[in-house]
Design a protein around this motif. Sequence first.
Motif, PDB file in Angstrom:
ATOM      1  N   VAL A 228      10.828  12.258  -7.423  1.00 14.24           N
ATOM      2  CA  VAL A 228      11.578  12.103  -6.171  1.00 14.24           C
ATOM      3  C   VAL A 228      11.076  13.097  -5.133  1.00 14.24           C
ATOM      4  CG1 VAL A 228      13.863  12.397  -5.106  1.00 14.24           C
ATOM      5  CG2 VAL A 228      13.599  11.021  -7.196  1.00 14.24           C
ATOM      6  N   SER A 229      10.778  14.318  -5.556  1.00 19.29           N
ATOM      7  CA  SER A 229      10.254  15.323  -4.633  1.00 19.29           C
ATOM      8  C   SER A 229       8.953  14.855  -3.987  1.00 19.29           C
ATOM      9  CB  SER A 229      10.029  16.641  -5.376  1.00 19.29           C
ATOM     10  OG  SER A 229       9.458  17.594  -4.520  1.00 19.29           O
ATOM     11  N   GLY A 230       8.045  14.323  -4.783  1.00 18.06           N
ATOM     12  CA  GLY A 230       6.790  13.792  -4.245  1.00 18.06           C
ATOM     13  C   GLY A 230       7.024  12.618  -3.319  1.00 18.06           C
ATOM     14  N   ALA A 231       7.984  11.770  -3.681  1.00 17.38           N
ATOM     15  CA  ALA A 231       8.281  10.593  -2.862  1.00 17.38           C
ATOM     16  C   ALA A 231       8.820  10.988  -1.491  1.00 17.38           C
ATOM     17  CB  ALA A 231       9.289   9.698  -3.585  1.00 17.38           C
ATOM     18  N   VAL A 232       9.783  11.907  -1.474  1.00 13.10           N
ATOM     19  CA  VAL A 232      10.352  12.286  -0.180  1.00 13.10           C
ATOM     20  C   VAL A 232       9.370  13.130   0.629  1.00 13.10           C
ATOM     21  CG1 VAL A 232      12.749  12.023  -0.892  1.00 13.10           C
ATOM     22  CG2 VAL A 232      11.661  14.252  -1.096  1.00 13.10           C
ATOM     23  N   ARG A 233       8.502  13.867  -0.036  1.00 13.69           N
ATOM     24  CA  ARG A 233       7.471  14.615   0.693  1.00 13.69           C
ATOM     25  C   ARG A 233       6.607  13.638   1.503  1.00 13.69           C
ATOM     26  NH1 ARG A 233       4.321  16.548  -3.179  1.00 13.69           N
ATOM     27  NH2 ARG A 233       6.072  17.744  -3.927  1.00 13.69           N
TER      28      ARG A 233
ATOM     29  N   GLY B   4       0.772  -1.236   0.000  1.00 18.60           N
ATOM     30  CA  GLY B   4       0.000   0.000   0.000  1.00 18.60           C
ATOM     31  C   GLY B   4       0.802   1.284   0.000  1.00 18.60           C
ATOM     32  N   TRP B   5       2.109   1.198   0.134  1.00 14.25           N
ATOM     33  CA  TRP B   5       2.916   2.409   0.063  1.00 14.25           C
ATOM     34  C   TRP B   5       2.876   2.945  -1.365  1.00 14.25           C
ATOM     35  CZ3 TRP B   5       7.898   3.387   3.060  1.00 14.25           C
ATOM     36  CH2 TRP B   5       7.835   2.869   4.347  1.00 14.25           C
ATOM     37  N   PRO B   6       2.932   4.265  -1.545  1.00 14.21           N
ATOM     38  CA  PRO B   6       3.116   4.796  -2.900  1.00 14.21           C
ATOM     39  C   PRO B   6       4.438   4.244  -3.468  1.00 14.21           C
ATOM     40  CG  PRO B   6       2.527   6.548  -1.378  1.00 14.21           C
ATOM     41  CD  PRO B   6       2.798   5.328  -0.546  1.00 14.21           C
ATOM     42  N   ARG B   7       4.404   3.771  -4.702  1.00 11.12           N
ATOM     43  CA  ARG B   7       5.547   3.052  -5.276  1.00 11.12           C
ATOM     44  C   ARG B   7       6.855   3.849  -5.225  1.00 11.12           C
ATOM     45  NH1 ARG B   7       6.135  -1.517  -7.277  1.00 11.12           N
ATOM     46  NH2 ARG B   7       3.914  -1.857  -7.591  1.00 11.12           N
ATOM     47  N   MET B   8       6.849   5.092  -5.656  1.00 14.81           N
ATOM     48  CA  MET B   8       8.099   5.863  -5.678  1.00 14.81           C
ATOM     49  C   MET B   8       8.592   6.144  -4.266  1.00 14.81           C
ATOM     50  SD  MET B   8      10.568   7.023  -7.448  1.00 14.81           S
ATOM     51  CE  MET B   8       9.932   6.887  -9.107  1.00 14.81           C
ATOM     52  N   SER B   9       7.677   6.395  -3.332  1.00 19.11           N
ATOM     53  CA  SER B   9       8.081   6.606  -1.933  1.00 19.11           C
ATOM     54  C   SER B   9       8.699   5.344  -1.362  1.00 19.11           C
ATOM     55  CB  SER B   9       6.880   7.032  -1.091  1.00 19.11           C
ATOM     56  OG  SER B   9       6.399   8.282  -1.527  1.00 19.11           O
ATOM     57  N   ALA B  10       8.136   4.201  -1.694  1.00 17.34           N
ATOM     58  CA  ALA B  10       8.671   2.927  -1.218  1.00 17.34           C
ATOM     59  C   ALA B  10      10.073   2.697  -1.768  1.00 17.34           C
ATOM     60  CB  ALA B  10       7.738   1.788  -1.633  1.00 17.34           C
ATOM     61  N   ARG B  11      10.255   2.976  -3.042  1.00 12.91           N
ATOM     62  CA  ARG B  11      11.571   2.800  -3.664  1.00 12.91           C
ATOM     63  C   ARG B  11      12.596   3.759  -3.056  1.00 12.91           C
ATOM     64  NH1 ARG B  11      11.484   3.884  -9.448  1.00 12.91           N
ATOM     65  NH2 ARG B  11      13.503   2.819  -9.464  1.00 12.91           N
ATOM     66  N   ALA B  12      12.179   5.023  -2.840  1.00 13.07           N
ATOM     67  CA  ALA B  12      13.084   6.012  -2.247  1.00 13.07           C
ATOM     68  C   ALA B  12      13.449   5.616  -0.818  1.00 13.07           C
ATOM     69  CB  ALA B  12      12.442   7.405  -2.270  1.00 13.07           C
ATOM     70  N   PHE B  13      12.471   5.175  -0.048  1.00  6.91           N
ATOM     71  CA  PHE B  13      12.725   4.756   1.322  1.00  6.91           C
ATOM     72  C   PHE B  13      13.728   3.606   1.358  1.00  6.91           C
ATOM     73  CE2 PHE B  13      11.773   1.903   4.833  1.00  6.91           C
ATOM     74  CZ  PHE B  13      11.941   2.755   5.917  1.00  6.91           C
ATOM     75  N   ALA B  14      13.503   2.602   0.526  1.00  3.56           N
ATOM     76  CA  ALA B  14      14.394   1.447   0.494  1.00  3.56           C
ATOM     77  C   ALA B  14      15.802   1.857   0.061  1.00  3.56           C
ATOM     78  CB  ALA B  14      13.826   0.369  -0.421  1.00  3.56           C
ATOM     79  N   ALA B  15      15.902   2.777  -0.888  1.00  2.00           N
ATOM     80  CA  ALA B  15      17.211   3.243  -1.349  1.00  2.00           C
ATOM     81  C   ALA B  15      17.964   3.948  -0.222  1.00  2.00           C
ATOM     82  CB  ALA B  15      17.052   4.169  -2.553  1.00  2.00           C
ATOM     83  N   ILE B  16      17.273   4.818   0.506  1.00  2.00           N
ATOM     84  CA  ILE B  16      17.919   5.532   1.613  1.00  2.00           C
ATOM     85  C   ILE B  16      18.299   4.540   2.706  1.00  2.00           C
ATOM     86  CG2 ILE B  16      17.668   7.299   3.395  1.00  2.00           C
ATOM     87  CD1 ILE B  16      15.559   8.632   1.493  1.00  2.00           C
TER      88      ILE B  16
END
Length: 165
Positions: A61-66, A25-37
Amino acid sequence: MSAQRDDEAVQRYAEGFGNLLAETGWPRMSARAFAAILASEKGRLTSAELCEQLQASPAAVSGAVRYLLQMRLATREREPGSRRDVYVVQDNFWYESMMRQDRFLPRWEDVLGQLINELEPGSDAHRRVSSTLGFLAFIQAEVEGLSERWVKYKAQMDADYDASH
């Protein structure tokens, strides 16, 4: 354990973890950014590094990190002497995230308590809401003990890790 980091393997597995988070259920780009960090050597990446690693646009990326900042899964920091933001995953983010959810439980119980008063006793809706209230009460009773047990467990885990490294 290998003394050398295989960046390609790390990136591949981090991407896999991000995809798993997206499946829950995580937004896909946010999930990818989180895992990368999370998998980065220092637990911190700039927007430019995220764009490069994820092969994504600055806007994505801006939307993901927001999202990560709003959910308090990451923090924004500035490197001394730099204007660039760095996004950081803290060591205790899972614990903090889970414990923050506990604050919502009493509010959910209050609203559901009002709702159940409006439902016909014995109806399917009454049974579902009653079951939900029971679950929330159970979780609230368990959270305090769980938190205490985690603090002890984490201290032992840290000591074991420090002793082996």
